[in-house]
Write a protein that holds these residues in place. Structure first.
Motif, PDB file in Angstrom:
ATOM      1  N   SER A  87      -6.523  25.796  35.835  1.00 35.76           N
ATOM      2  CA  SER A  87      -5.475  25.545  36.816  1.00 35.76           C
ATOM      3  C   SER A  87      -4.487  26.694  36.796  1.00 35.76           C
ATOM      4  O   SER A  87      -3.686  26.823  35.869  1.00 35.76           O
ATOM      5  CB  SER A  87      -4.756  24.215  36.510  1.00 35.76           C
ATOM      6  N   ASN A  88      -4.545  27.513  37.813  1.00 38.33           N
ATOM      7  CA  ASN A  88      -3.723  28.721  37.836  1.00 38.33           C
ATOM      8  C   ASN A  88      -2.233  28.401  37.840  1.00 38.33           C
ATOM      9  O   ASN A  88      -1.458  28.988  37.090  1.00 38.33           O
ATOM     10  CB  ASN A  88      -4.081  29.553  39.065  1.00 38.33           C
ATOM     11  N   ALA A  89      -1.813  27.445  38.664  1.00 33.74           N
ATOM     12  CA  ALA A  89      -0.388  27.139  38.785  1.00 33.74           C
ATOM     13  C   ALA A  89       0.183  26.631  37.473  1.00 33.74           C
ATOM     14  O   ALA A  89       1.279  27.013  37.046  1.00 33.74           O
ATOM     15  CB  ALA A  89      -0.176  26.111  39.895  1.00 33.74           C
ATOM     16  N   GLU A  90      -0.552  25.752  36.792  1.00 34.60           N
ATOM     17  CA  GLU A  90      -0.050  25.196  35.544  1.00 34.60           C
ATOM     18  C   GLU A  90      -0.071  26.218  34.418  1.00 34.60           C
ATOM     19  O   GLU A  90       0.763  26.187  33.520  1.00 34.60           O
ATOM     20  CB  GLU A  90      -0.862  23.959  35.167  1.00 34.60           C
ATOM     21  N   LEU A  92       0.680  29.254  34.566  1.00 34.18           N
ATOM     22  CA  LEU A  92       1.783  30.205  34.686  1.00 34.18           C
ATOM     23  C   LEU A  92       3.107  29.544  35.038  1.00 34.18           C
ATOM     24  O   LEU A  92       4.081  30.226  35.360  1.00 34.18           O
ATOM     25  CB  LEU A  92       1.435  31.254  35.753  1.00 34.18           C
ATOM     26  N   ARG A  93       3.156  28.212  34.982  1.00 33.61           N
ATOM     27  CA  ARG A  93       4.388  27.524  35.362  1.00 33.61           C
ATOM     28  C   ARG A  93       5.525  27.867  34.391  1.00 33.61           C
ATOM     29  O   ARG A  93       5.324  27.950  33.173  1.00 33.61           O
ATOM     30  CB  ARG A  93       4.159  26.016  35.380  1.00 33.61           C
ATOM     31  N   SER A  94       6.732  28.043  34.918  1.00 37.65           N
ATOM     32  CA  SER A  94       7.874  28.387  34.083  1.00 37.65           C
ATOM     33  C   SER A  94       9.161  27.933  34.759  1.00 37.65           C
ATOM     34  O   SER A  94       9.314  28.057  35.986  1.00 37.65           O
ATOM     35  CB  SER A  94       7.919  29.905  33.841  1.00 37.65           C
ATOM     36  N   GLU A  95      10.077  27.367  33.941  1.00 37.84           N
ATOM     37  CA  GLU A  95      11.427  27.036  34.393  1.00 37.84           C
ATOM     38  C   GLU A  95      12.385  27.513  33.322  1.00 37.84           C
ATOM     39  O   GLU A  95      12.072  27.501  32.128  1.00 37.84           O
ATOM     40  CB  GLU A  95      11.567  25.523  34.614  1.00 37.84           C
ATOM     41  N   ASP A  98      13.558  24.098  31.277  1.00 37.39           N
ATOM     42  CA  ASP A  98      12.690  22.944  31.002  1.00 37.39           C
ATOM     43  C   ASP A  98      12.429  22.747  29.516  1.00 37.39           C
ATOM     44  O   ASP A  98      11.975  21.689  29.094  1.00 37.39           O
ATOM     45  CB  ASP A  98      11.364  23.051  31.767  1.00 37.39           C
ATOM     46  N   VAL A 110       4.860  18.048  28.712  1.00 38.72           N
ATOM     47  CA  VAL A 110       4.065  18.838  29.652  1.00 38.72           C
ATOM     48  C   VAL A 110       2.700  18.176  29.802  1.00 38.72           C
ATOM     49  O   VAL A 110       2.001  17.953  28.807  1.00 38.72           O
ATOM     50  CB  VAL A 110       3.893  20.289  29.172  1.00 38.72           C
ATOM     51  N   LEU A 112      -0.951  18.471  31.636  1.00 40.28           N
ATOM     52  CA  LEU A 112      -1.863  19.316  32.389  1.00 40.28           C
ATOM     53  C   LEU A 112      -2.824  18.459  33.192  1.00 40.28           C
ATOM     54  O   LEU A 112      -3.295  17.423  32.722  1.00 40.28           O
ATOM     55  CB  LEU A 112      -2.645  20.230  31.443  1.00 40.28           C
TER      56      LEU A 112
END
Length: 335
Positions: A87-90, A92-95, A98, A110, A112
């Motif tokens: 899963s590309n979005a997950e 590289l997800r960053s806040e 968070d 978190v 996935l």
């Protein structure tokens, strides 16, 4: 009294029905007499000498090198297995906040949501029927048959791997076979487009025969010092310029018609991320899953006789090529 019975075919039920001892082939002892169905025994057993010959050439051919440009490191699995689609979005997800825990609270959980895919490897192989007279006359040998079949299986793999990646790619047309253009910057643009789309830098650029000729043609036509210099680069120099692990050329050719031959991916420059480890879950675009054959290795060769004059020689392996992540793949189609 019958001697002990060894089951090489389907005699287990019969042995039990008539009260005969039943053994497996691992129970064989020197000096004992064993009964077996000769046809079943011959057909069901791989040839160790031919398998050794096949294994020796399986991973040491030019076709193997070209196959690995597409697939990367082969991954051993069981016959039926599962893998998670990256899963590309997950990944590289960053806040920026968070990971901050409030006093009296818990850390943020978190979760996935990668998709799990159930798959299986397929048993693939080819056989050749040889005439004993031709073998005796030296026209053909069992080893030459194994060598030919191994190369043909590898060629089939390259065609499937190339087609899977090209079908999933974002394509851009470029004219290199005429006029002047900085082909290396075109490839760099494709590399950066992959990184922008995926967030991971690609590690492999694969060039077809015609595409490489086009690169040389258009670069040599540039009336600049940079054009003249880079036109002399080999694959390693170009890889260093692009910042990728490997640039490779593919020359594998197959008979596509009665009087026609086709070079695989001839006009294509392919940019992708190939597997460098035996992990199932990584962001590589294509994976080569395999299961050991009867010999315990990646390939088995076998032989059996049919009638008085025919010998059947075959090569088999268990494999699945799967596009496990299709994001980011780039192709340039050269004309």
């Amino acid at each position: 009294m019958f001697p002990q019975t060894i089951d090489f075919s389907n005699g287990q039920d019969y042995a039990k029905a008539v009260d005969l001892p039943y053994q497996t082939k691992d129970d064989l002892e020197p000096g004992q007499i064993y009964v077996a169905n000769d046809d079943r025994f011959t057909q069901g057993s791989f040839s160790q000498p031919l398998t050794n010959f096949a294994v020796g050439g399986w991973g040491n051919t030019g076709l193997e090198r070209e196959l690995l440009l597409y697939t990367g490191q082969p991954i051993p699995v069981s016959r039926r297995f599962s893998y998670k689609v990256w899963s590309n979005a997950e990944a590289l997800r960053s806040e920026t906040t968070d990971d901050l825990r409030a006093i009296g609270g818990d850390f943020k959980e978190v979760v996935l949501t990668n998709t799990e895919v159930t798959a299986k490897v397929y048993n693939r192989g080819l056989v050749m029927v040889l005439d004993k007279d031709e073998i005796a006359d030296g026209v053909m040998s069992e080893q030459l048959a194994v060598q030919y079949l191994t190369a043909r299986i590898k060629l089939n793999q390259i065609r499937r791997a190339s087609a899977l990646l090209i079908a999933s790619a974002t394509n851009t047309a470029r004219t290199w076979l005429s006029g002047t253009r900085d082909a290396d910057l075109d490839i760099m643009t494709a590399v950066l487009a992959y990184h922008t789309a995926v967030g991971v830098y690609p590690n492999t650029v694969v060039s077809g025969k015609t595409a490489w000729l086009g690169r040389l043609t258009t670069m040599r036509a540039l009336a600049t010092a940079a054009g003249f210099a880079s036109s002399a680069w080999d694959e390693k120099a170009l890889a260093a310029f692009l910042g990728v692990d490997e640039v490779g050329r593919v020359n594998a050719t197959y008979q596509s018609g009665a009087a026609a031959k086709t070079v695989i991916g001839a006009s294509i420059v392919l940019v992708h991320l190939r597997a460098q480890t035996q992990m199932r879950e990584d962001p590589s675009n294509l994976k080569y899953f395999w299961t050991p054959t009867e010999s315990g290795g990646p390939v088995s060769a076998f032989r059996y006789e049919v009638g008085r004059k025919k010998v059947v020689v075959g090569v088999e392996h268990n494999e699945l090529l799967a596009a496990t992540y299709t994001g980011g793949i780039q192709t340039l189609t050269i004309s």
